[in-house]
Write an enzyme that holds these catalytic residues in place. Structure first.
Site, PDB file in Angstrom:
ATOM      1  N   ASP A   1     -33.631  58.015  -5.020  1.00 38.97           N
ATOM      2  CA  ASP A   1     -34.049  56.632  -4.779  1.00 38.97           C
ATOM      3  C   ASP A   1     -32.965  55.820  -4.077  1.00 38.97           C
ATOM      4  OD1 ASP A   1     -36.231  55.015  -4.832  1.00 38.97           O
ATOM      5  OD2 ASP A   1     -35.872  54.174  -6.815  1.00 38.97           O
TER       6      ASP A   1
ATOM      7  N   LYS B   1     -41.191  55.689 -15.989  1.00 35.36           N
ATOM      8  CA  LYS B   1     -42.000  56.682 -15.283  1.00 35.36           C
ATOM      9  C   LYS B   1     -42.397  57.773 -16.277  1.00 35.36           C
ATOM     10  CE  LYS B   1     -39.382  55.930 -11.003  1.00 35.36           C
ATOM     11  NZ  LYS B   1     -40.436  55.364 -10.153  1.00 35.36           N
TER      12      LYS B   1
ATOM     13  N   ARG C   1     -37.372  46.610  -4.410  1.00 37.19           N
ATOM     14  CA  ARG C   1     -37.576  45.388  -3.631  1.00 37.19           C
ATOM     15  C   ARG C   1     -36.775  44.220  -4.198  1.00 37.19           C
ATOM     16  NH1 ARG C   1     -43.896  45.678  -4.669  1.00 37.19           N
ATOM     17  NH2 ARG C   1     -43.261  47.867  -4.593  1.00 37.19           N
TER      18      ARG C   1
END
Length: 587
Positions: free
Chosen positions: A381, A368, A445
Protein backbone atom coordinates in the site's frame (compact mmCIF):
# COMPACT_ATOMS: atom_id res chain seq x y z
CA UNK A 1 -6.28 0.81 0.34
CA UNK A 2 -10.04 0.98 0.34
CA UNK A 3 -11.66 -2.44 0.15
CA UNK A 4 -8.65 -4.27 -1.30
CA UNK A 5 -5.06 -5.04 -1.00
CA UNK A 6 -0.23 -2.55 -1.18
CA UNK A 7 7.85 -1.45 1.21
CA UNK A 8 11.87 -2.38 1.70
CA UNK A 9 14.68 -1.99 3.63
CA UNK A 10 16.91 -1.50 0.81
CA UNK A 11 19.45 -4.22 0.85
CA UNK A 12 18.87 -3.86 -2.80
CA UNK A 13 20.46 -5.37 -5.80
CA UNK A 14 22.41 -3.23 -8.20
CA UNK A 15 22.53 -3.99 -11.89
CA UNK A 16 25.08 -2.03 -13.80
CA UNK A 17 25.95 -1.66 -17.43
CA UNK A 18 29.67 -1.17 -17.10
CA UNK A 19 30.78 0.04 -13.69
CA UNK A 20 31.85 -2.21 -10.87
CA UNK A 21 30.18 -1.82 -7.50
CA UNK A 22 31.58 -2.32 -4.03
CA UNK A 23 29.57 -3.47 -1.06
CA UNK A 24 30.03 -3.35 2.67
CA UNK A 25 27.96 -4.59 5.54
CA UNK A 26 28.03 -3.60 9.16
CA UNK A 27 26.24 -4.38 12.36
CA UNK A 28 25.98 -3.30 15.93
CA UNK A 29 24.31 -4.66 19.03
CA UNK A 30 21.30 -2.40 18.53
CA UNK A 31 20.86 -2.48 14.78
CA UNK A 32 21.60 -4.51 11.73
CA UNK A 33 22.03 -2.96 8.37
CA UNK A 34 23.55 -3.60 5.00
CA UNK A 35 24.92 -0.74 2.99
CA UNK A 36 25.77 -0.95 -0.67
CA UNK A 37 28.04 1.70 -2.10
CA UNK A 38 28.61 2.27 -5.78
CA UNK A 39 31.27 4.08 -7.68
CA UNK A 40 30.40 6.26 -10.62
CA UNK A 41 29.97 5.71 -13.58
CA UNK A 42 26.77 3.85 -14.48
CA UNK A 43 26.47 2.24 -11.08
CA UNK A 44 23.75 2.60 -8.55
CA UNK A 45 23.54 2.17 -4.86
CA UNK A 46 20.80 1.08 -2.56
CA UNK A 47 21.10 0.54 1.12
CA UNK A 48 19.34 -0.69 4.20
CA UNK A 49 18.41 1.73 6.90
CA UNK A 50 19.21 0.65 10.44
CA UNK A 51 16.75 -2.05 11.37
CA UNK A 52 15.87 -0.60 14.71
CA UNK A 53 13.12 1.31 16.37
CA UNK A 54 13.54 4.95 15.56
CA UNK A 55 11.75 6.76 18.33
CA UNK A 56 9.92 6.17 21.58
CA UNK A 57 6.33 6.96 22.31
CA UNK A 58 4.88 8.23 25.53
CA UNK A 59 5.23 5.96 28.57
CA UNK A 60 1.72 4.61 28.65
CA UNK A 61 2.25 3.04 25.24
CA UNK A 62 5.67 1.54 25.84
CA UNK A 63 4.16 -1.77 26.95
CA UNK A 64 3.18 -2.62 23.38
CA UNK A 65 5.71 -0.50 21.50
CA UNK A 66 8.20 -2.89 19.96
CA UNK A 67 10.99 -2.48 17.44
CA UNK A 68 8.93 -3.34 14.40
CA UNK A 69 11.97 -3.13 12.14
CA UNK A 70 13.38 -6.22 13.90
CA UNK A 71 10.10 -8.09 14.42
CA UNK A 72 10.65 -11.78 13.68
CA UNK A 73 14.43 -11.26 13.60
CA UNK A 74 14.24 -10.82 9.84
CA UNK A 75 17.32 -9.34 8.24
CA UNK A 76 17.61 -8.87 4.48
CA UNK A 77 20.42 -10.88 2.92
CA UNK A 78 23.35 -9.20 1.31
CA UNK A 79 22.98 -9.57 -2.44
CA UNK A 80 25.84 -10.09 -4.86
CA UNK A 81 24.40 -8.24 -7.83
CA UNK A 82 24.71 -9.25 -11.47
CA UNK A 83 26.60 -6.83 -13.66
CA UNK A 84 25.41 -6.66 -17.24
CA UNK A 85 27.47 -4.93 -19.90
CA UNK A 86 25.50 -3.70 -22.93
CA UNK A 87 27.02 -2.89 -26.31
CA UNK A 88 25.41 -1.75 -29.57
CA UNK A 89 27.06 -3.34 -32.62
CA UNK A 90 26.66 -3.50 -36.38
CA UNK A 91 27.83 -6.98 -37.41
CA UNK A 92 26.49 -9.86 -39.47
CA UNK A 93 24.29 -12.06 -37.29
CA UNK A 94 25.83 -15.28 -38.57
CA UNK A 95 29.28 -14.02 -37.53
CA UNK A 96 28.32 -13.30 -33.91
CA UNK A 97 29.80 -15.66 -31.33
CA UNK A 98 28.29 -16.35 -27.91
CA UNK A 99 25.71 -18.39 -26.02
CA UNK A 100 22.35 -17.23 -27.42
CA UNK A 101 21.48 -15.26 -30.56
CA UNK A 102 17.86 -14.09 -30.22
CA UNK A 103 15.79 -12.53 -32.99
CA UNK A 104 12.62 -10.55 -32.32
CA UNK A 105 10.10 -11.36 -35.04
CA UNK A 106 6.62 -10.13 -35.92
CA UNK A 107 3.92 -12.33 -37.42
CA UNK A 108 4.74 -10.82 -40.81
CA UNK A 109 8.45 -11.64 -40.44
CA UNK A 110 7.72 -15.33 -39.90
CA UNK A 111 5.80 -15.69 -43.19
CA UNK A 112 7.11 -18.41 -45.54
CA UNK A 113 6.99 -18.92 -49.29
CA UNK A 114 5.57 -21.92 -51.18
CA UNK A 115 8.63 -24.00 -50.39
CA UNK A 116 8.27 -23.28 -46.64
CA UNK A 117 11.27 -20.94 -46.61
CA UNK A 118 11.34 -17.62 -44.76
CA UNK A 119 10.70 -14.55 -46.88
CA UNK A 120 12.37 -12.20 -44.41
CA UNK A 121 15.99 -11.73 -45.63
CA UNK A 122 17.59 -11.91 -42.17
CA UNK A 123 15.74 -15.08 -41.20
CA UNK A 124 16.32 -16.49 -44.67
CA UNK A 125 20.10 -16.02 -44.37
CA UNK A 126 20.22 -17.44 -40.85
CA UNK A 127 18.06 -20.40 -41.80
CA UNK A 128 20.21 -21.12 -44.83
CA UNK A 129 23.30 -21.22 -42.63
CA UNK A 130 21.48 -23.72 -40.41
CA UNK A 131 20.36 -25.93 -43.29
CA UNK A 132 16.67 -25.09 -42.87
CA UNK A 133 16.58 -26.08 -39.22
CA UNK A 134 15.03 -22.79 -38.09
CA UNK A 135 12.10 -22.87 -40.55
CA UNK A 136 11.53 -26.55 -39.85
CA UNK A 137 11.43 -26.01 -36.07
CA UNK A 138 9.10 -23.01 -36.33
CA UNK A 139 6.65 -25.10 -38.37
CA UNK A 140 6.82 -28.08 -36.06
CA UNK A 141 6.32 -25.93 -32.95
CA UNK A 142 3.61 -23.84 -34.62
CA UNK A 143 5.63 -20.70 -33.96
CA UNK A 144 3.82 -17.82 -35.69
CA UNK A 145 5.44 -14.76 -34.12
CA UNK A 146 2.58 -13.99 -31.78
CA UNK A 147 3.40 -11.94 -28.71
CA UNK A 148 4.54 -14.23 -25.89
CA UNK A 149 5.73 -17.04 -28.17
CA UNK A 150 9.37 -18.09 -28.19
CA UNK A 151 11.48 -20.99 -29.35
CA UNK A 152 15.13 -21.62 -28.51
CA UNK A 153 17.20 -24.16 -30.45
CA UNK A 154 20.64 -25.56 -29.80
CA UNK A 155 22.37 -25.40 -33.17
CA UNK A 156 25.58 -26.63 -34.84
CA UNK A 157 27.54 -24.73 -37.46
CA UNK A 158 27.37 -21.23 -36.00
CA UNK A 159 29.43 -19.18 -33.59
CA UNK A 160 26.46 -19.16 -31.23
CA UNK A 161 25.40 -22.21 -29.22
CA UNK A 162 21.70 -21.41 -29.45
CA UNK A 163 19.38 -19.44 -31.74
CA UNK A 164 16.05 -18.14 -30.51
CA UNK A 165 12.99 -16.59 -32.09
CA UNK A 166 10.83 -14.36 -29.90
CA UNK A 167 7.36 -13.29 -31.02
CA UNK A 168 6.53 -9.58 -31.03
CA UNK A 169 2.95 -9.83 -32.30
CA UNK A 170 1.42 -8.35 -35.44
CA UNK A 171 3.59 -5.25 -35.35
CA UNK A 172 6.12 -4.43 -32.65
CA UNK A 173 5.72 -0.69 -32.36
CA UNK A 174 5.48 -0.22 -28.59
CA UNK A 175 7.99 0.13 -25.80
CA UNK A 176 6.16 -2.62 -23.92
CA UNK A 177 6.75 -5.09 -26.77
CA UNK A 178 10.50 -4.46 -26.85
CA UNK A 179 10.79 -4.49 -23.06
CA UNK A 180 9.01 -7.86 -23.11
CA UNK A 181 11.56 -9.04 -25.69
CA UNK A 182 14.35 -8.21 -23.26
CA UNK A 183 12.58 -9.96 -20.40
CA UNK A 184 12.06 -13.11 -22.51
CA UNK A 185 15.75 -13.22 -23.46
CA UNK A 186 16.71 -12.78 -19.81
CA UNK A 187 14.52 -15.76 -18.90
CA UNK A 188 16.08 -17.84 -21.68
CA UNK A 189 19.57 -16.89 -20.45
CA UNK A 190 18.66 -18.03 -16.94
CA UNK A 191 17.36 -21.36 -18.22
CA UNK A 192 20.41 -21.99 -20.39
CA UNK A 193 22.83 -20.50 -17.86
CA UNK A 194 24.08 -18.27 -20.63
CA UNK A 195 26.61 -15.55 -19.88
CA UNK A 196 26.45 -13.62 -23.15
CA UNK A 197 23.61 -13.08 -25.58
CA UNK A 198 22.89 -11.02 -28.68
CA UNK A 199 19.53 -9.49 -29.53
CA UNK A 200 18.42 -8.36 -32.98
CA UNK A 201 15.23 -7.58 -34.86
CA UNK A 202 14.22 -9.30 -38.07
CA UNK A 203 12.86 -6.01 -39.45
CA UNK A 204 14.82 -3.14 -37.94
CA UNK A 205 15.07 -1.23 -41.22
CA UNK A 206 11.53 0.12 -40.77
CA UNK A 207 12.41 1.92 -37.53
CA UNK A 208 13.13 5.65 -37.52
CA UNK A 209 16.26 7.01 -35.82
CA UNK A 210 14.25 8.05 -32.74
CA UNK A 211 12.45 4.70 -32.65
CA UNK A 212 15.77 2.88 -32.72
CA UNK A 213 16.91 4.79 -29.63
CA UNK A 214 13.68 4.01 -27.79
CA UNK A 215 13.88 0.37 -28.85
CA UNK A 216 17.46 -0.05 -27.62
CA UNK A 217 16.50 1.48 -24.27
CA UNK A 218 13.43 -0.74 -23.92
CA UNK A 219 15.35 -3.93 -24.76
CA UNK A 220 18.11 -3.08 -22.28
CA UNK A 221 15.62 -2.19 -19.54
CA UNK A 222 13.63 -5.37 -20.10
CA UNK A 223 16.76 -7.49 -19.99
CA UNK A 224 17.94 -5.97 -16.71
CA UNK A 225 14.53 -6.28 -15.06
CA UNK A 226 14.09 -9.80 -16.40
CA UNK A 227 17.43 -10.82 -14.94
CA UNK A 228 16.76 -9.39 -11.49
CA UNK A 229 15.33 -11.56 -8.71
CA UNK A 230 14.58 -10.21 -5.26
CA UNK A 231 16.04 -12.92 -3.05
CA UNK A 232 16.87 -10.75 -0.02
CA UNK A 233 14.47 -12.70 2.18
CA UNK A 234 15.27 -16.22 0.94
CA UNK A 235 17.73 -18.48 2.68
CA UNK A 236 19.21 -19.49 -0.69
CA UNK A 237 19.50 -17.65 -3.98
CA UNK A 238 20.94 -18.31 -7.41
CA UNK A 239 23.53 -16.00 -8.89
CA UNK A 240 22.53 -14.77 -12.38
CA UNK A 241 24.92 -15.88 -15.11
CA UNK A 242 24.19 -13.21 -17.73
CA UNK A 243 27.06 -10.71 -17.95
CA UNK A 244 26.94 -9.19 -21.42
CA UNK A 245 24.36 -8.31 -24.05
CA UNK A 246 25.06 -7.19 -27.61
CA UNK A 247 22.27 -5.33 -29.39
CA UNK A 248 22.76 -5.85 -33.11
CA UNK A 249 21.57 -3.88 -36.11
CA UNK A 250 20.03 -0.90 -34.34
CA UNK A 251 22.93 1.49 -34.74
CA UNK A 252 26.00 2.59 -32.84
CA UNK A 253 27.48 5.83 -31.60
CA UNK A 254 27.12 8.36 -28.77
CA UNK A 255 23.33 8.69 -28.96
CA UNK A 256 22.90 4.94 -28.53
CA UNK A 257 25.39 4.91 -25.65
CA UNK A 258 23.54 7.78 -24.00
CA UNK A 259 20.27 5.86 -24.31
CA UNK A 260 21.84 2.77 -22.77
CA UNK A 261 23.00 4.85 -19.83
CA UNK A 262 19.48 6.24 -19.51
CA UNK A 263 18.11 2.68 -19.49
CA UNK A 264 20.49 1.79 -16.66
CA UNK A 265 19.34 4.77 -14.59
CA UNK A 266 15.67 3.92 -15.05
CA UNK A 267 16.04 0.16 -14.52
CA UNK A 268 18.06 0.67 -11.34
CA UNK A 269 15.32 3.00 -10.08
CA UNK A 270 12.64 0.46 -10.95
CA UNK A 271 14.55 -2.23 -9.02
CA UNK A 272 14.79 0.19 -6.09
CA UNK A 273 11.00 0.61 -6.22
CA UNK A 274 10.44 -3.14 -6.50
CA UNK A 275 12.56 -3.72 -3.41
CA UNK A 276 10.63 -1.11 -1.45
CA UNK A 277 7.27 -2.67 -2.24
CA UNK A 278 8.46 -6.26 -1.77
CA UNK A 279 9.87 -5.70 1.70
CA UNK A 280 7.53 -6.73 4.51
CA UNK A 281 6.08 -4.21 6.93
CA UNK A 282 8.21 -5.57 9.78
CA UNK A 283 11.27 -4.47 7.79
CA UNK A 284 10.03 -1.34 6.03
CA UNK A 285 8.51 0.99 8.61
CA UNK A 286 7.73 4.68 7.98
CA UNK A 287 11.05 5.53 9.63
CA UNK A 288 12.98 3.18 7.35
CA UNK A 289 11.21 4.62 4.31
CA UNK A 290 12.27 8.09 5.45
CA UNK A 291 15.85 6.86 5.84
CA UNK A 292 15.77 5.57 2.28
CA UNK A 293 14.58 8.98 1.09
CA UNK A 294 17.46 10.66 2.91
CA UNK A 295 19.89 8.17 1.42
CA UNK A 296 18.71 8.91 -2.11
CA UNK A 297 19.24 12.61 -1.51
CA UNK A 298 22.71 12.00 -0.10
CA UNK A 299 23.69 9.91 -3.13
CA UNK A 300 22.80 12.76 -5.48
CA UNK A 301 23.36 15.70 -3.16
CA UNK A 302 24.39 17.94 -6.06
CA UNK A 303 20.74 18.09 -7.14
CA UNK A 304 18.64 16.60 -4.31
CA UNK A 305 17.84 17.81 -0.82
CA UNK A 306 15.51 16.23 1.71
CA UNK A 307 13.36 17.27 4.65
CA UNK A 308 11.66 14.81 7.01
CA UNK A 309 8.85 16.22 9.17
CA UNK A 310 8.08 14.55 12.50
CA UNK A 311 4.74 14.43 14.31
CA UNK A 312 5.16 17.78 16.04
CA UNK A 313 6.12 19.52 12.79
CA UNK A 314 3.09 17.99 11.06
CA UNK A 315 0.91 19.25 13.92
CA UNK A 316 2.28 22.74 13.37
CA UNK A 317 1.20 22.47 9.75
CA UNK A 318 -2.24 21.28 10.97
CA UNK A 319 -2.12 17.95 9.11
CA UNK A 320 -4.99 16.46 11.09
CA UNK A 321 -6.14 14.17 8.30
CA UNK A 322 -2.73 12.50 7.91
CA UNK A 323 -2.05 12.31 11.65
CA UNK A 324 -5.48 10.80 12.28
CA UNK A 325 -4.53 7.79 10.16
CA UNK A 326 -1.14 7.44 11.86
CA UNK A 327 -2.46 7.74 15.43
CA UNK A 328 -2.95 4.02 16.13
CA UNK A 329 0.51 2.79 15.22
CA UNK A 330 3.48 2.29 17.53
CA UNK A 331 5.62 3.34 14.55
CA UNK A 332 5.40 7.13 14.24
CA UNK A 333 4.65 8.82 10.90
CA UNK A 334 7.36 10.48 8.82
CA UNK A 335 6.47 13.11 6.24
CA UNK A 336 9.02 12.99 3.41
CA UNK A 337 9.91 15.88 1.11
CA UNK A 338 12.73 15.60 -1.46
CA UNK A 339 13.47 18.53 -3.76
CA UNK A 340 15.25 18.25 -7.11
CA UNK A 341 16.87 21.42 -8.43
CA UNK A 342 18.88 21.35 -11.67
CA UNK A 343 22.56 22.11 -11.86
CA UNK A 344 22.80 25.77 -12.97
CA UNK A 345 20.40 27.51 -15.29
CA UNK A 346 16.93 28.82 -14.60
CA UNK A 347 13.91 26.79 -13.52
CA UNK A 348 11.09 27.06 -16.04
CA UNK A 349 8.66 24.55 -14.56
CA UNK A 350 7.88 23.39 -11.01
CA UNK A 351 6.34 19.95 -10.59
CA UNK A 352 5.26 17.79 -7.66
CA UNK A 353 5.04 14.01 -7.43
CA UNK A 354 2.99 12.80 -4.47
CA UNK A 355 2.94 9.14 -3.45
CA UNK A 356 0.74 7.30 -1.00
CA UNK A 357 2.99 5.85 1.71
CA UNK A 358 1.06 3.36 3.87
CA UNK A 359 3.77 0.89 4.80
CA UNK A 360 1.00 -1.35 6.13
CA UNK A 361 -2.77 -1.02 6.02
CA UNK A 362 -4.77 -3.20 8.39
CA UNK A 363 -7.93 -1.25 7.55
CA UNK A 364 -8.04 0.21 11.04
CA UNK A 365 -11.27 -0.42 12.97
CA UNK A 366 -12.89 -1.25 9.62
CA UNK A 367 -10.38 -4.09 9.52
CA UNK A 368 -9.85 -6.04 6.33
CA UNK A 369 -11.50 -9.43 6.79
CA UNK A 370 -12.78 -12.28 4.70
CA UNK A 371 -11.69 -13.92 1.46
CA UNK A 372 -10.15 -11.55 -1.05
CA UNK A 373 -9.38 -8.79 1.44
CA UNK A 374 -5.66 -9.32 0.74
CA UNK A 375 -4.57 -8.02 4.14
CA UNK A 376 -1.42 -10.14 3.83
CA UNK A 377 -0.39 -8.03 0.81
CA UNK A 378 -0.96 -4.68 2.42
CA UNK A 379 2.78 -4.04 2.49
CA UNK A 380 2.26 -2.84 -1.09
CA UNK A 381 0.00 0.00 0.00
CA UNK A 382 3.07 2.23 -0.26
CA UNK A 383 3.46 1.49 -3.98
CA UNK A 384 2.79 5.13 -4.82
CA UNK A 385 5.63 6.27 -2.58
CA UNK A 386 7.94 3.67 -4.17
CA UNK A 387 7.14 5.16 -7.59
CA UNK A 388 7.86 8.69 -6.35
CA UNK A 389 11.12 7.79 -4.58
CA UNK A 390 12.21 5.63 -7.51
CA UNK A 391 11.64 8.57 -9.84
CA UNK A 392 13.70 10.78 -7.51
CA UNK A 393 16.55 8.27 -7.70
CA UNK A 394 16.47 8.11 -11.50
CA UNK A 395 16.23 11.87 -11.93
CA UNK A 396 19.09 12.35 -9.48
CA UNK A 397 21.21 10.36 -11.95
CA UNK A 398 19.80 11.83 -15.18
CA UNK A 399 19.82 15.46 -13.96
CA UNK A 400 17.33 17.12 -16.37
CA UNK A 401 17.64 20.87 -16.88
CA UNK A 402 15.07 23.61 -16.36
CA UNK A 403 12.72 21.75 -14.05
CA UNK A 404 12.27 21.70 -10.26
CA UNK A 405 10.57 18.63 -8.82
CA UNK A 406 9.12 18.06 -5.34
CA UNK A 407 8.78 14.42 -4.24
CA UNK A 408 6.31 14.13 -1.35
CA UNK A 409 5.26 11.13 0.75
CA UNK A 410 3.12 11.11 3.91
CA UNK A 411 4.44 7.84 5.32
CA UNK A 412 2.63 6.00 8.12
CA UNK A 413 0.80 2.80 9.08
CA UNK A 414 -2.95 2.27 9.44
CA UNK A 415 -3.28 0.11 12.54
CA UNK A 416 -5.67 -0.54 15.44
CA UNK A 417 -5.25 0.62 19.04
CA UNK A 418 -6.94 2.63 21.76
CA UNK A 419 -5.37 5.79 20.38
CA UNK A 420 -6.56 5.12 16.84
CA UNK A 421 -9.03 6.90 14.62
CA UNK A 422 -12.59 5.55 14.95
CA UNK A 423 -15.43 5.37 12.45
CA UNK A 424 -17.48 8.53 12.92
CA UNK A 425 -14.53 10.68 14.01
CA UNK A 426 -14.08 14.05 12.32
CA UNK A 427 -10.57 15.07 11.27
CA UNK A 428 -9.46 18.46 9.99
CA UNK A 429 -7.08 18.69 7.03
CA UNK A 430 -4.39 21.35 6.69
CA UNK A 431 -6.53 23.44 4.35
CA UNK A 432 -9.20 23.69 7.06
CA UNK A 433 -11.68 21.27 5.51
CA UNK A 434 -13.34 18.79 7.85
CA UNK A 435 -13.83 15.10 7.08
CA UNK A 436 -16.20 12.66 8.74
CA UNK A 437 -14.46 9.29 8.73
CA UNK A 438 -17.14 6.79 7.83
CA UNK A 439 -14.59 4.11 6.92
CA UNK A 440 -11.11 3.83 8.46
CA UNK A 441 -10.10 1.58 5.56
CA UNK A 442 -10.34 4.54 3.20
CA UNK A 443 -7.22 5.94 4.85
CA UNK A 444 -4.97 6.57 1.86
CA UNK A 445 -6.98 9.54 0.67
CA UNK A 446 -6.80 11.04 4.16
CA UNK A 447 -2.99 10.99 4.08
CA UNK A 448 -2.93 12.28 0.50
CA UNK A 449 -5.22 15.18 1.41
CA UNK A 450 -2.56 16.83 3.57
CA UNK A 451 0.21 15.81 1.17
CA UNK A 452 -1.60 17.54 -1.73
CA UNK A 453 -2.14 20.71 0.30
CA UNK A 454 1.56 20.67 1.18
CA UNK A 455 2.50 20.19 -2.48
CA UNK A 456 0.37 23.16 -3.57
CA UNK A 457 2.09 25.30 -0.94
CA UNK A 458 5.44 24.66 -2.65
CA UNK A 459 4.37 26.85 -5.56
CA UNK A 460 4.23 24.06 -8.12
CA UNK A 461 2.35 24.32 -11.41
CA UNK A 462 1.52 20.64 -11.89
CA UNK A 463 0.95 17.73 -9.51
CA UNK A 464 0.71 14.01 -10.21
CA UNK A 465 -0.24 11.79 -7.29
CA UNK A 466 0.02 8.01 -7.35
CA UNK A 467 -1.73 5.66 -4.97
CA UNK A 468 -2.90 2.09 -4.51
CA UNK A 469 -6.19 3.72 -3.65
CA UNK A 470 -9.22 1.60 -4.52
CA UNK A 471 -10.29 -1.94 -5.26
CA UNK A 472 -12.93 -0.34 -7.47
CA UNK A 473 -10.25 0.66 -9.98
CA UNK A 474 -9.07 -2.96 -10.19
CA UNK A 475 -12.65 -4.06 -10.86
CA UNK A 476 -12.93 -1.46 -13.62
CA UNK A 477 -9.55 -1.86 -15.34
CA UNK A 478 -8.06 -5.15 -14.17
CA UNK A 479 -4.61 -5.79 -12.79
CA UNK A 480 -2.40 -4.35 -15.52
CA UNK A 481 -3.89 -0.89 -16.16
CA UNK A 482 -3.85 2.14 -13.88
CA UNK A 483 -6.71 4.62 -13.85
CA UNK A 484 -6.02 8.30 -14.53
CA UNK A 485 -8.24 11.09 -13.19
CA UNK A 486 -7.73 14.75 -14.03
CA UNK A 487 -9.78 17.79 -15.03
CA UNK A 488 -6.90 18.93 -17.27
CA UNK A 489 -6.84 17.69 -20.85
CA UNK A 490 -3.34 19.11 -21.34
CA UNK A 491 -1.94 17.24 -18.35
CA UNK A 492 -3.73 14.06 -19.41
CA UNK A 493 -2.08 14.30 -22.84
CA UNK A 494 1.36 14.86 -21.32
CA UNK A 495 1.22 11.92 -18.91
CA UNK A 496 -0.44 9.48 -21.30
CA UNK A 497 2.20 10.21 -23.93
CA UNK A 498 4.90 9.68 -21.29
CA UNK A 499 3.35 6.33 -20.33
CA UNK A 500 3.42 5.17 -23.96
CA UNK A 501 7.13 5.94 -24.19
CA UNK A 502 7.66 4.21 -20.85
CA UNK A 503 5.66 1.13 -21.83
CA UNK A 504 3.20 1.38 -18.94
CA UNK A 505 -0.57 1.21 -19.33
CA UNK A 506 -2.78 4.09 -18.18
CA UNK A 507 -6.43 4.74 -18.99
CA UNK A 508 -8.20 8.05 -18.44
CA UNK A 509 -11.34 7.75 -16.34
CA UNK A 510 -14.17 10.28 -15.91
CA UNK A 511 -14.34 12.75 -13.04
CA UNK A 512 -18.13 12.80 -12.79
CA UNK A 513 -18.91 15.78 -10.55
CA UNK A 514 -22.49 14.63 -9.87
CA UNK A 515 -21.06 11.68 -7.94
CA UNK A 516 -19.85 14.11 -5.27
CA UNK A 517 -23.37 14.10 -3.85
CA UNK A 518 -22.60 10.75 -2.19
CA UNK A 519 -19.60 12.29 -0.41
CA UNK A 520 -21.53 14.91 1.52
CA UNK A 521 -21.73 14.73 5.32
CA UNK A 522 -24.42 15.98 7.65
CA UNK A 523 -21.92 17.10 10.27
CA UNK A 524 -18.68 17.87 8.36
CA UNK A 525 -17.60 19.19 4.98
CA UNK A 526 -17.46 15.68 3.55
CA UNK A 527 -17.21 11.98 4.32
CA UNK A 528 -14.21 9.97 3.20
CA UNK A 529 -16.14 7.34 1.27
CA UNK A 530 -19.27 7.33 -0.85
CA UNK A 531 -21.31 4.36 -2.03
CA UNK A 532 -19.89 1.35 -3.84
CA UNK A 533 -20.81 2.56 -7.36
CA UNK A 534 -18.04 4.59 -8.95
CA UNK A 535 -15.77 4.13 -5.93
CA UNK A 536 -12.55 5.07 -7.73
CA UNK A 537 -14.21 8.20 -9.14
CA UNK A 538 -15.49 9.43 -5.78
CA UNK A 539 -12.04 8.77 -4.32
CA UNK A 540 -10.51 11.02 -6.98
CA UNK A 541 -13.18 13.67 -6.38
CA UNK A 542 -12.26 13.57 -2.69
CA UNK A 543 -8.61 14.29 -3.50
CA UNK A 544 -9.62 17.14 -5.77
CA UNK A 545 -10.93 19.02 -2.72
CA UNK A 546 -7.35 19.49 -1.52
CA UNK A 547 -5.80 20.84 -4.72
CA UNK A 548 -5.54 24.54 -5.53
CA UNK A 549 -7.69 25.37 -8.57
CA UNK A 550 -4.72 27.12 -10.20
CA UNK A 551 -2.66 23.93 -10.13
CA UNK A 552 -2.96 21.27 -12.84
CA UNK A 553 -3.50 17.97 -11.05
CA UNK A 554 -3.73 14.29 -11.91
CA UNK A 555 -4.49 11.28 -9.74
CA UNK A 556 -3.22 7.83 -10.81
CA UNK A 557 -4.87 4.86 -9.12
CA UNK A 558 -2.30 2.08 -9.49
CA UNK A 559 -3.93 -0.51 -7.22
CA UNK A 560 -3.92 -3.09 -10.02
CA UNK A 561 -0.50 -2.88 -11.68
CA UNK A 562 1.52 -2.37 -8.46
CA UNK A 563 1.66 -6.16 -7.99
CA UNK A 564 2.19 -9.14 -10.28
CA UNK A 565 0.14 -11.97 -8.84
CA UNK A 566 1.68 -14.57 -11.17
CA UNK A 567 5.23 -13.68 -10.11
CA UNK A 568 4.09 -12.88 -6.55
CA UNK A 569 6.07 -9.68 -6.47
CA UNK A 570 6.11 -5.96 -7.07
CA UNK A 571 6.37 -4.48 -10.55
CA UNK A 572 7.97 -1.09 -9.97
CA UNK A 573 5.01 0.43 -11.81
CA UNK A 574 4.90 4.19 -12.37
CA UNK A 575 8.60 5.02 -12.11
CA UNK A 576 9.32 4.94 -15.84
CA UNK A 577 6.26 7.06 -16.65
CA UNK A 578 7.11 9.68 -14.03
CA UNK A 579 10.67 9.98 -15.34
CA UNK A 580 9.47 10.42 -18.92
CA UNK A 581 6.90 13.01 -17.82
CA UNK A 582 9.47 15.08 -15.94
CA UNK A 583 11.79 14.94 -18.96
CA UNK A 584 8.97 16.20 -21.17
CA UNK A 585 8.71 19.21 -18.87
CA UNK A 586 12.45 19.88 -18.78
CA UNK A 587 14.13 22.34 -21.11
Amino acid sequence: MAAIRASASLASCSLTLVASTSYTSASSCSSVFTRFRSKPLWGFSVSVAPLCYYSSRRAKRMAHSIAHATLGLTQPNQIVPPKISFAAKEIDLVEWKGDILAIGVTEKDIAKDESSKFQNPILQKLDSKLGGLLSEASSEEDFTGKAGQSTILRVPGLGTKRVGLVGLGQAASTTAAYRSLGETIAAAAKSAQASNVAIALASSETLSADSRLTTVSAIATGTVLGTYEDSRFKSESKKPTLTSVDILGLGTGPEIEKKLKFAESVSSAVIFGINLVNAPANVLTPAVLAEEAKRIASLYSDVLTTTILNVEQCKELKMGSYLGVAAASANPPHFIHIVYKPLGGSVKTKLALVGKGLTFDSGGYNIKTGPGCSIELMKFDMGGSAAVLGAAKALGQIKPAGVEVHFIVAACENMISGTGMRPGDIVTASNGKTIEVNNTDAEGRLTLADALVYACNQGVEKIVDLATLTGACIIALGSSIAGVYTPSDDLAKEVLEASEVAGEKLWRMPLEESYWESMKSGVADMVNTGGRPGGSITAALFLKQFVDEKVQWMHIDMAGPVWNEKKKGATGFGISTLVEWVLKNSS
